[in-house]
Scaffold this motif. Structure first.
Motif, PDB file in Angstrom:
ATOM      1  N   ASN A 216       0.815  -1.213   0.000  1.00 54.33           N
ATOM      2  CA  ASN A 216       0.000   0.000   0.000  1.00 54.33           C
ATOM      3  C   ASN A 216       0.849   1.264   0.000  1.00 54.33           C
ATOM      4  N   ARG A 217       1.982   1.217   0.696  1.00 49.95           N
ATOM      5  CA  ARG A 217       2.834   2.400   0.747  1.00 49.95           C
ATOM      6  C   ARG A 217       3.397   2.727  -0.633  1.00 49.95           C
ATOM      7  N   LEU A 237      -2.709  -5.047  -8.750  1.00 46.26           N
ATOM      8  CA  LEU A 237      -2.629  -5.016  -7.295  1.00 46.26           C
ATOM      9  C   LEU A 237      -2.463  -6.443  -6.793  1.00 46.26           C
ATOM     10  N   ALA A 238      -1.275  -6.750  -6.298  1.00 43.70           N
ATOM     11  CA  ALA A 238      -0.973  -8.084  -5.769  1.00 43.70           C
ATOM     12  C   ALA A 238      -0.669  -7.939  -4.282  1.00 43.70           C
ATOM     13  N   LYS A 242      -4.812  -8.732   4.154  1.00 45.94           N
ATOM     14  CA  LYS A 242      -4.869  -7.612   5.089  1.00 45.94           C
ATOM     15  C   LYS A 242      -4.659  -6.283   4.374  1.00 45.94           C
ATOM     16  N   GLU A 243      -3.707  -6.252   3.437  1.00 46.75           N
ATOM     17  CA  GLU A 243      -3.421  -5.009   2.716  1.00 46.75           C
ATOM     18  C   GLU A 243      -4.590  -4.616   1.815  1.00 46.75           C
ATOM     19  N   PHE A 244      -5.271  -5.593   1.218  1.00 44.66           N
ATOM     20  CA  PHE A 244      -6.447  -5.280   0.403  1.00 44.66           C
ATOM     21  C   PHE A 244      -7.522  -4.602   1.255  1.00 44.66           C
ATOM     22  N   ILE A 245      -7.788  -5.166   2.430  1.00 44.01           N
ATOM     23  CA  ILE A 245      -8.814  -4.590   3.300  1.00 44.01           C
ATOM     24  C   ILE A 245      -8.386  -3.217   3.805  1.00 44.01           C
ATOM     25  N   ASN A 246      -7.101  -3.067   4.139  1.00 47.61           N
ATOM     26  CA  ASN A 246      -6.602  -1.753   4.560  1.00 47.61           C
ATOM     27  C   ASN A 246      -6.750  -0.720   3.452  1.00 47.61           C
ATOM     28  N   LEU A 247      -6.607  -1.166   2.206  1.00 42.48           N
ATOM     29  CA  LEU A 247      -6.698  -0.251   1.071  1.00 42.48           C
ATOM     30  C   LEU A 247      -8.140   0.141   0.774  1.00 42.48           C
ATOM     31  N   PHE A 248      -9.005  -0.854   0.602  1.00 44.61           N
ATOM     32  CA  PHE A 248     -10.369  -0.582   0.154  1.00 44.61           C
ATOM     33  C   PHE A 248     -11.326  -0.238   1.292  1.00 44.61           C
ATOM     34  N   ARG A 277      -4.926  -9.410  -7.838  1.00 45.00           N
ATOM     35  CA  ARG A 277      -4.349 -10.742  -7.684  1.00 45.00           C
ATOM     36  C   ARG A 277      -4.490 -11.159  -6.219  1.00 45.00           C
ATOM     37  N   ILE A 278      -5.339 -12.158  -5.982  1.00 47.74           N
ATOM     38  CA  ILE A 278      -5.639 -12.606  -4.625  1.00 47.74           C
ATOM     39  C   ILE A 278      -4.545 -13.553  -4.147  1.00 47.74           C
TER      40      ILE A 278
END
Length: 415
Positions: A216-217, A237-238, A242-248, A277-278
Protein backbone atom coordinates in the motif's frame (compact mmCIF):
# COMPACT_ATOMS: atom_id res chain seq x y z
CA UNK A 1 63.88 0.32 -33.87
CA UNK A 2 66.00 -2.81 -34.09
CA UNK A 3 64.92 -5.95 -32.30
CA UNK A 4 67.27 -8.51 -30.82
CA UNK A 5 66.43 -11.87 -29.29
CA UNK A 6 68.46 -14.49 -27.52
CA UNK A 7 68.76 -16.79 -24.54
CA UNK A 8 68.60 -15.45 -20.99
CA UNK A 9 71.20 -15.71 -18.27
CA UNK A 10 70.14 -16.43 -14.69
CA UNK A 11 70.45 -12.77 -13.75
CA UNK A 12 68.42 -11.71 -16.77
CA UNK A 13 65.67 -14.16 -15.83
CA UNK A 14 65.44 -12.63 -12.37
CA UNK A 15 65.27 -9.15 -13.83
CA UNK A 16 62.64 -10.21 -16.35
CA UNK A 17 60.54 -11.74 -13.59
CA UNK A 18 60.35 -8.34 -11.93
CA UNK A 19 59.50 -6.54 -15.14
CA UNK A 20 56.72 -8.77 -16.46
CA UNK A 21 54.13 -6.21 -15.43
CA UNK A 22 55.76 -3.79 -17.88
CA UNK A 23 55.45 -6.15 -20.85
CA UNK A 24 54.69 -3.75 -23.70
CA UNK A 25 54.29 -6.57 -26.19
CA UNK A 26 51.41 -8.04 -24.19
CA UNK A 27 49.90 -4.57 -23.83
CA UNK A 28 50.01 -4.17 -27.61
CA UNK A 29 48.51 -7.64 -28.13
CA UNK A 30 45.70 -6.96 -25.65
CA UNK A 31 44.95 -3.64 -27.32
CA UNK A 32 44.59 -5.32 -30.72
CA UNK A 33 42.39 -8.07 -29.26
CA UNK A 34 40.05 -5.51 -27.67
CA UNK A 35 39.87 -3.56 -30.92
CA UNK A 36 38.93 -6.74 -32.78
CA UNK A 37 36.24 -7.61 -30.22
CA UNK A 38 34.73 -4.13 -30.35
CA UNK A 39 34.63 -4.12 -34.15
CA UNK A 40 31.29 -5.99 -34.23
CA UNK A 41 28.81 -7.51 -31.80
CA UNK A 42 29.46 -10.93 -33.36
CA UNK A 43 33.13 -10.60 -32.41
CA UNK A 44 32.23 -9.34 -28.93
CA UNK A 45 30.10 -12.37 -28.03
CA UNK A 46 32.61 -14.78 -29.60
CA UNK A 47 34.24 -16.35 -26.57
CA UNK A 48 36.73 -18.00 -28.91
CA UNK A 49 38.65 -14.73 -29.26
CA UNK A 50 38.80 -13.95 -25.54
CA UNK A 51 42.46 -14.76 -25.21
CA UNK A 52 45.17 -14.12 -22.67
CA UNK A 53 48.86 -13.96 -23.50
CA UNK A 54 51.60 -15.13 -21.17
CA UNK A 55 55.21 -15.83 -21.93
CA UNK A 56 56.24 -19.42 -22.45
CA UNK A 57 59.00 -21.14 -20.54
CA UNK A 58 61.18 -21.13 -23.66
CA UNK A 59 60.61 -17.47 -24.51
CA UNK A 60 63.47 -15.09 -25.16
CA UNK A 61 63.44 -11.34 -24.62
CA UNK A 62 62.64 -8.69 -27.18
CA UNK A 63 65.01 -5.82 -26.53
CA UNK A 64 64.99 -2.45 -28.22
CA UNK A 65 68.01 -0.56 -29.56
CA UNK A 66 68.11 1.41 -26.33
CA UNK A 67 68.59 -1.81 -24.39
CA UNK A 68 65.15 -1.68 -22.80
CA UNK A 69 63.20 -4.92 -22.69
CA UNK A 70 59.86 -4.70 -24.51
CA UNK A 71 58.55 -8.21 -23.94
CA UNK A 72 59.13 -11.74 -25.18
CA UNK A 73 59.43 -13.38 -28.57
CA UNK A 74 57.14 -16.29 -27.71
CA UNK A 75 53.86 -16.52 -25.83
CA UNK A 76 51.27 -19.04 -24.80
CA UNK A 77 47.78 -18.08 -25.96
CA UNK A 78 45.13 -19.08 -23.40
CA UNK A 79 41.76 -19.30 -25.19
CA UNK A 80 38.75 -19.15 -22.84
CA UNK A 81 40.74 -21.05 -20.24
CA UNK A 82 40.43 -24.26 -22.25
CA UNK A 83 43.19 -24.35 -24.87
CA UNK A 84 46.83 -23.27 -25.01
CA UNK A 85 48.69 -22.41 -28.20
CA UNK A 86 52.34 -21.47 -28.54
CA UNK A 87 52.92 -18.53 -30.89
CA UNK A 88 55.93 -16.49 -31.92
CA UNK A 89 55.69 -12.71 -32.12
CA UNK A 90 57.68 -9.95 -33.73
CA UNK A 91 57.65 -6.19 -33.48
CA UNK A 92 57.47 -4.11 -36.66
CA UNK A 93 59.18 -0.78 -37.19
CA UNK A 94 55.86 1.02 -36.56
CA UNK A 95 55.59 -0.62 -33.13
CA UNK A 96 52.82 -3.03 -34.19
CA UNK A 97 53.09 -6.58 -32.85
CA UNK A 98 52.53 -9.42 -35.31
CA UNK A 99 52.00 -13.16 -34.81
CA UNK A 100 53.58 -16.01 -36.71
CA UNK A 101 50.85 -18.00 -38.44
CA UNK A 102 50.98 -20.42 -41.41
CA UNK A 103 54.59 -19.62 -42.25
CA UNK A 104 53.99 -15.88 -42.26
CA UNK A 105 53.64 -12.84 -40.02
CA UNK A 106 50.06 -11.60 -39.67
CA UNK A 107 48.22 -8.98 -37.68
CA UNK A 108 46.50 -10.07 -34.50
CA UNK A 109 43.07 -9.53 -36.09
CA UNK A 110 43.95 -11.93 -38.92
CA UNK A 111 45.13 -14.52 -36.42
CA UNK A 112 41.92 -14.22 -34.37
CA UNK A 113 39.84 -14.80 -37.51
CA UNK A 114 41.28 -18.31 -37.74
CA UNK A 115 40.33 -19.28 -34.18
CA UNK A 116 37.31 -21.46 -33.55
CA UNK A 117 34.07 -19.52 -33.01
CA UNK A 118 32.47 -20.10 -29.63
CA UNK A 119 29.46 -17.94 -28.76
CA UNK A 120 29.29 -16.73 -25.17
CA UNK A 121 26.88 -19.01 -23.24
CA UNK A 122 25.58 -15.93 -21.39
CA UNK A 123 24.15 -14.84 -24.74
CA UNK A 124 22.85 -18.16 -26.07
CA UNK A 125 21.49 -19.55 -22.79
CA UNK A 126 21.23 -16.44 -20.66
CA UNK A 127 18.24 -14.37 -19.62
CA UNK A 128 17.15 -11.28 -21.57
CA UNK A 129 18.86 -9.20 -18.88
CA UNK A 130 22.17 -10.99 -19.52
CA UNK A 131 21.92 -10.47 -23.28
CA UNK A 132 21.03 -6.84 -22.76
CA UNK A 133 24.02 -6.44 -20.46
CA UNK A 134 26.34 -7.91 -23.12
CA UNK A 135 25.02 -5.41 -25.64
CA UNK A 136 25.65 -2.59 -23.17
CA UNK A 137 29.20 -3.82 -22.61
CA UNK A 138 29.82 -3.85 -26.36
CA UNK A 139 28.63 -0.26 -26.76
CA UNK A 140 30.94 0.83 -23.95
CA UNK A 141 33.84 -1.11 -25.48
CA UNK A 142 33.57 0.37 -28.97
CA UNK A 143 33.17 3.90 -27.62
CA UNK A 144 30.26 4.70 -29.92
CA UNK A 145 27.07 6.57 -29.06
CA UNK A 146 23.74 5.04 -30.01
CA UNK A 147 21.74 7.53 -32.18
CA UNK A 148 18.54 7.02 -30.19
CA UNK A 149 16.85 10.32 -30.99
CA UNK A 150 17.54 9.91 -34.70
CA UNK A 151 15.26 6.86 -34.81
CA UNK A 152 11.53 7.19 -35.56
CA UNK A 153 9.34 7.46 -32.47
CA UNK A 154 7.81 4.03 -33.16
CA UNK A 155 11.24 2.37 -32.94
CA UNK A 156 12.14 4.33 -29.82
CA UNK A 157 8.94 3.11 -28.18
CA UNK A 158 9.92 -0.49 -28.96
CA UNK A 159 13.32 0.10 -27.35
CA UNK A 160 11.73 1.67 -24.28
CA UNK A 161 9.28 -1.20 -23.88
CA UNK A 162 12.02 -3.82 -24.22
CA UNK A 163 14.30 -1.97 -21.80
CA UNK A 164 11.75 -1.90 -18.98
CA UNK A 165 10.19 -5.33 -19.44
CA UNK A 166 6.55 -6.39 -19.32
CA UNK A 167 5.81 -4.96 -15.85
CA UNK A 168 6.93 -1.93 -13.90
CA UNK A 169 7.76 -2.29 -10.21
CA UNK A 170 7.85 1.29 -8.91
CA UNK A 171 10.24 2.25 -6.12
CA UNK A 172 12.05 -1.13 -6.10
CA UNK A 173 14.39 -0.18 -3.24
CA UNK A 174 11.78 1.41 -0.99
CA UNK A 175 11.80 0.31 2.66
CA UNK A 176 8.17 -0.79 2.31
CA UNK A 177 9.46 -3.94 0.64
CA UNK A 178 10.60 -5.16 4.06
CA UNK A 179 14.21 -5.87 3.25
CA UNK A 180 13.54 -7.76 0.03
CA UNK A 181 16.55 -7.98 -2.25
CA UNK A 182 15.06 -5.55 -4.71
CA UNK A 183 17.15 -4.60 -7.70
CA UNK A 184 16.78 -1.27 -9.49
CA UNK A 185 14.20 -1.37 -12.25
CA UNK A 186 15.61 -2.26 -15.66
CA UNK A 187 16.06 0.71 -17.94
CA UNK A 188 16.00 3.43 -15.28
CA UNK A 189 19.33 4.79 -16.55
CA UNK A 190 17.61 5.45 -19.88
CA UNK A 191 15.32 7.96 -18.19
CA UNK A 192 18.35 10.03 -17.23
CA UNK A 193 19.46 10.63 -20.83
CA UNK A 194 17.51 13.88 -21.19
CA UNK A 195 14.08 15.39 -20.60
CA UNK A 196 12.71 14.33 -23.99
CA UNK A 197 13.58 10.66 -23.51
CA UNK A 198 12.30 10.71 -19.93
CA UNK A 199 8.99 12.23 -21.05
CA UNK A 200 8.57 9.70 -23.87
CA UNK A 201 9.28 6.78 -21.53
CA UNK A 202 6.83 7.98 -18.89
CA UNK A 203 4.12 8.42 -21.48
CA UNK A 204 4.72 5.00 -23.06
CA UNK A 205 4.97 3.05 -19.82
CA UNK A 206 1.84 4.69 -18.49
CA UNK A 207 -0.10 3.62 -21.58
CA UNK A 208 1.20 0.10 -22.16
CA UNK A 209 2.93 -1.39 -19.11
CA UNK A 210 1.09 -2.44 -15.94
CA UNK A 211 2.42 -1.08 -12.66
CA UNK A 212 2.80 -3.94 -10.19
CA UNK A 213 1.76 -2.88 -6.67
CA UNK A 214 2.61 -5.23 -3.80
CA UNK A 215 2.46 -2.75 -0.90
CA UNK A 216 0.00 0.00 0.00
CA UNK A 217 2.83 2.40 0.75
CA UNK A 218 4.21 1.91 -2.76
CA UNK A 219 0.78 2.61 -4.21
CA UNK A 220 0.52 5.81 -2.16
CA UNK A 221 3.89 6.99 -3.48
CA UNK A 222 3.00 6.11 -7.06
CA UNK A 223 -0.35 7.92 -7.03
CA UNK A 224 0.79 10.90 -4.96
CA UNK A 225 1.39 12.95 -8.12
CA UNK A 226 -1.74 13.98 -10.08
CA UNK A 227 0.39 14.22 -13.24
CA UNK A 228 1.60 10.65 -12.76
CA UNK A 229 -1.94 9.42 -12.17
CA UNK A 230 -2.99 10.95 -15.48
CA UNK A 231 -0.39 8.85 -17.32
CA UNK A 232 -1.08 5.46 -15.71
CA UNK A 233 -3.44 3.19 -17.63
CA UNK A 234 -2.77 -0.27 -16.15
CA UNK A 235 -2.47 -1.46 -12.56
CA UNK A 236 -1.88 -4.87 -11.02
CA UNK A 237 -2.63 -5.02 -7.29
CA UNK A 238 -0.97 -8.08 -5.77
CA UNK A 239 -1.57 -7.41 -2.08
CA UNK A 240 -2.05 -9.60 0.95
CA UNK A 241 -5.57 -10.09 2.31
CA UNK A 242 -4.87 -7.61 5.09
CA UNK A 243 -3.42 -5.01 2.72
CA UNK A 244 -6.45 -5.28 0.40
CA UNK A 245 -8.81 -4.59 3.30
CA UNK A 246 -6.60 -1.75 4.56
CA UNK A 247 -6.70 -0.25 1.07
CA UNK A 248 -10.37 -0.58 0.15
CA UNK A 249 -11.88 -0.41 3.64
CA UNK A 250 -14.34 -2.80 5.28
CA UNK A 251 -16.42 -3.20 8.42
CA UNK A 252 -16.10 -6.22 10.68
CA UNK A 253 -17.68 -6.70 14.11
CA UNK A 254 -15.91 -4.20 16.38
CA UNK A 255 -13.39 -3.33 13.63
CA UNK A 256 -13.78 -0.74 10.88
CA UNK A 257 -11.25 0.02 8.14
CA UNK A 258 -11.56 3.33 6.30
CA UNK A 259 -11.07 3.48 2.54
CA UNK A 260 -7.67 5.01 1.84
CA UNK A 261 -7.24 8.01 -0.42
CA UNK A 262 -5.19 6.08 -2.98
CA UNK A 263 -8.11 3.68 -3.45
CA UNK A 264 -10.52 6.59 -3.93
CA UNK A 265 -8.09 8.06 -6.46
CA UNK A 266 -8.83 5.14 -8.79
CA UNK A 267 -12.28 6.63 -9.48
CA UNK A 268 -10.64 9.61 -11.16
CA UNK A 269 -8.13 7.65 -13.24
CA UNK A 270 -8.64 6.56 -16.85
CA UNK A 271 -7.50 2.99 -16.35
CA UNK A 272 -7.71 0.53 -19.22
CA UNK A 273 -7.07 -2.52 -17.06
CA UNK A 274 -7.03 -3.32 -13.36
CA UNK A 275 -5.95 -6.71 -12.04
CA UNK A 276 -6.64 -7.82 -8.47
CA UNK A 277 -4.35 -10.74 -7.68
CA UNK A 278 -5.64 -12.61 -4.63
CA UNK A 279 -2.93 -14.10 -2.41
CA UNK A 280 -2.87 -17.77 -1.43
CA UNK A 281 -4.63 -18.90 1.75
CA UNK A 282 -2.32 -19.11 4.73
CA UNK A 283 -2.38 -19.94 8.42
CA UNK A 284 -0.08 -16.96 9.06
CA UNK A 285 -1.16 -13.71 7.41
CA UNK A 286 -0.28 -11.14 10.05
CA UNK A 287 -3.97 -10.59 10.86
CA UNK A 288 -6.18 -12.58 13.23
CA UNK A 289 -9.05 -11.93 10.83
CA UNK A 290 -7.40 -13.90 8.02
CA UNK A 291 -5.16 -16.45 9.79
CA UNK A 292 -6.47 -19.77 8.49
CA UNK A 293 -9.64 -18.12 7.16
CA UNK A 294 -11.82 -19.75 4.51
CA UNK A 295 -10.42 -18.46 1.23
CA UNK A 296 -13.85 -18.21 -0.39
CA UNK A 297 -15.17 -15.98 2.41
CA UNK A 298 -11.97 -13.91 2.61
CA UNK A 299 -12.03 -13.35 -1.15
CA UNK A 300 -15.69 -12.33 -0.92
CA UNK A 301 -14.79 -9.69 1.65
CA UNK A 302 -11.98 -8.36 -0.56
CA UNK A 303 -14.18 -8.20 -3.65
CA UNK A 304 -17.03 -6.57 -1.74
CA UNK A 305 -14.58 -4.00 -0.35
CA UNK A 306 -13.10 -3.38 -3.80
CA UNK A 307 -16.45 -3.05 -5.59
CA UNK A 308 -17.17 0.65 -4.89
CA UNK A 309 -13.64 1.54 -6.01
CA UNK A 310 -13.07 -0.58 -9.13
CA UNK A 311 -16.57 -0.96 -10.59
CA UNK A 312 -16.71 0.47 -14.08
CA UNK A 313 -13.05 -0.26 -14.82
CA UNK A 314 -11.96 -3.18 -16.95
CA UNK A 315 -11.25 -5.57 -14.07
CA UNK A 316 -9.55 -8.96 -14.04
CA UNK A 317 -9.45 -11.17 -10.95
CA UNK A 318 -6.49 -13.56 -10.70
CA UNK A 319 -4.76 -15.71 -8.14
CA UNK A 320 -6.48 -17.89 -5.54
CA UNK A 321 -10.12 -17.12 -6.30
CA UNK A 322 -13.04 -19.40 -7.06
CA UNK A 323 -14.18 -19.41 -10.67
CA UNK A 324 -17.76 -18.38 -9.83
CA UNK A 325 -16.60 -15.42 -7.74
CA UNK A 326 -14.24 -14.29 -10.48
CA UNK A 327 -16.81 -14.57 -13.28
CA UNK A 328 -19.56 -12.81 -11.33
CA UNK A 329 -17.36 -9.94 -10.22
CA UNK A 330 -15.83 -9.33 -13.65
CA UNK A 331 -19.29 -9.45 -15.25
CA UNK A 332 -20.68 -6.98 -12.71
CA UNK A 333 -17.81 -4.57 -13.39
CA UNK A 334 -18.44 -4.91 -17.12
CA UNK A 335 -22.10 -3.95 -16.69
CA UNK A 336 -21.13 -0.74 -14.90
CA UNK A 337 -18.42 -0.09 -17.49
CA UNK A 338 -20.97 -0.26 -20.31
CA UNK A 339 -23.24 2.13 -18.45
CA UNK A 340 -20.35 4.51 -17.87
CA UNK A 341 -19.37 4.45 -21.55
CA UNK A 342 -22.98 5.09 -22.57
CA UNK A 343 -23.18 8.02 -20.15
CA UNK A 344 -19.92 9.46 -21.47
CA UNK A 345 -21.17 9.12 -25.03
CA UNK A 346 -24.24 11.18 -24.15
CA UNK A 347 -22.07 13.84 -22.48
CA UNK A 348 -19.92 14.20 -25.56
CA UNK A 349 -22.99 14.29 -27.81
CA UNK A 350 -24.35 17.34 -25.98
CA UNK A 351 -21.00 19.12 -26.02
CA UNK A 352 -19.61 18.23 -22.60
CA UNK A 353 -16.12 16.76 -22.06
CA UNK A 354 -15.77 13.15 -21.01
CA UNK A 355 -16.17 12.56 -17.30
CA UNK A 356 -14.49 10.22 -14.84
CA UNK A 357 -15.99 7.33 -12.94
CA UNK A 358 -16.17 9.66 -9.96
CA UNK A 359 -18.33 12.03 -12.00
CA UNK A 360 -20.46 9.09 -13.09
CA UNK A 361 -20.95 8.03 -9.45
CA UNK A 362 -22.21 11.51 -8.57
CA UNK A 363 -24.61 11.46 -11.52
CA UNK A 364 -25.96 8.02 -10.57
CA UNK A 365 -26.48 9.16 -6.97
CA UNK A 366 -28.33 12.24 -8.23
CA UNK A 367 -30.57 10.21 -10.55
CA UNK A 368 -31.39 7.65 -7.88
CA UNK A 369 -32.20 10.45 -5.45
CA UNK A 370 -34.63 12.18 -7.79
CA UNK A 371 -38.22 11.83 -6.66
CA UNK A 372 -39.85 14.11 -9.21
CA UNK A 373 -39.71 12.19 -12.43
CA UNK A 374 -35.98 11.64 -12.88
CA UNK A 375 -35.39 9.14 -15.67
CA UNK A 376 -32.37 6.84 -15.94
CA UNK A 377 -30.89 6.69 -19.42
CA UNK A 378 -28.62 3.73 -18.66
CA UNK A 379 -29.56 0.16 -17.89
CA UNK A 380 -29.91 -1.00 -14.32
CA UNK A 381 -27.18 -3.34 -13.08
CA UNK A 382 -28.04 -7.01 -13.46
CA UNK A 383 -29.55 -8.96 -10.59
CA UNK A 384 -26.32 -10.97 -10.38
CA UNK A 385 -24.37 -7.76 -9.75
CA UNK A 386 -26.88 -6.64 -7.13
CA UNK A 387 -26.56 -9.95 -5.33
CA UNK A 388 -22.79 -9.70 -5.37
CA UNK A 389 -22.34 -6.09 -4.28
CA UNK A 390 -23.85 -6.18 -0.73
CA UNK A 391 -21.38 -6.71 2.11
CA UNK A 392 -20.67 -10.33 2.95
CA UNK A 393 -22.19 -11.65 6.14
CA UNK A 394 -19.49 -11.67 8.79
CA UNK A 395 -19.71 -14.29 11.50
CA UNK A 396 -16.90 -15.59 13.64
CA UNK A 397 -13.37 -14.41 12.92
CA UNK A 398 -11.53 -15.94 11.26
CA UNK A 399 -14.29 -17.75 9.33
CA UNK A 400 -14.02 -21.52 9.35
CA UNK A 401 -13.80 -23.28 6.02
CA UNK A 402 -16.91 -25.29 5.18
CA UNK A 403 -16.07 -25.84 1.52
CA UNK A 404 -16.22 -29.30 -0.01
CA UNK A 405 -12.46 -29.18 -0.57
CA UNK A 406 -10.30 -27.45 2.06
CA UNK A 407 -9.20 -23.91 1.17
CA UNK A 408 -5.48 -24.58 1.34
CA UNK A 409 -2.83 -23.60 -1.18
CA UNK A 410 -1.78 -27.24 -1.66
CA UNK A 411 -5.31 -28.52 -2.35
CA UNK A 412 -6.62 -25.40 -4.05
CA UNK A 413 -9.08 -25.65 -6.91
CA UNK A 414 -11.10 -22.97 -8.70
CA UNK A 415 -14.30 -24.98 -8.49
Amino acid sequence: MTIESGSLTMLEKVLLQRRRKEDRVVQNLDKQVKAYQAKSFENFINAGVRVNFRESETAGPLVGSNGKMLGFNEYLVDIWGEELYRVSVSLRQNGQVQIRHLDGWVKVSEYLCHLKVKVDPHYTNGTPEMRSDLQSQWWRANGKAFPLLQLPRELRDIIYHYSFGSKIEPYPTNKARLGAKAKPQRGTALMRVNKQVSSEIRSLLGRQSPFLIEHNRIMALLLSSPLRRNHIRRLELALSHKEFINLFGFTFPDVHYETRWQAKALRGMQLKHVMLRIAAPSLITGSVIFDGACQRVATGWILAAAWPVVKGHSVEIAGFVKRQQRVEFEAACLVVKKGFEQWNGLRVAVGHPEGSLGDYDEWVDWVEGEDDGGVRVVEEPSQEAQRFVPDCQVGELPPRCECGLPCTAREWTEE
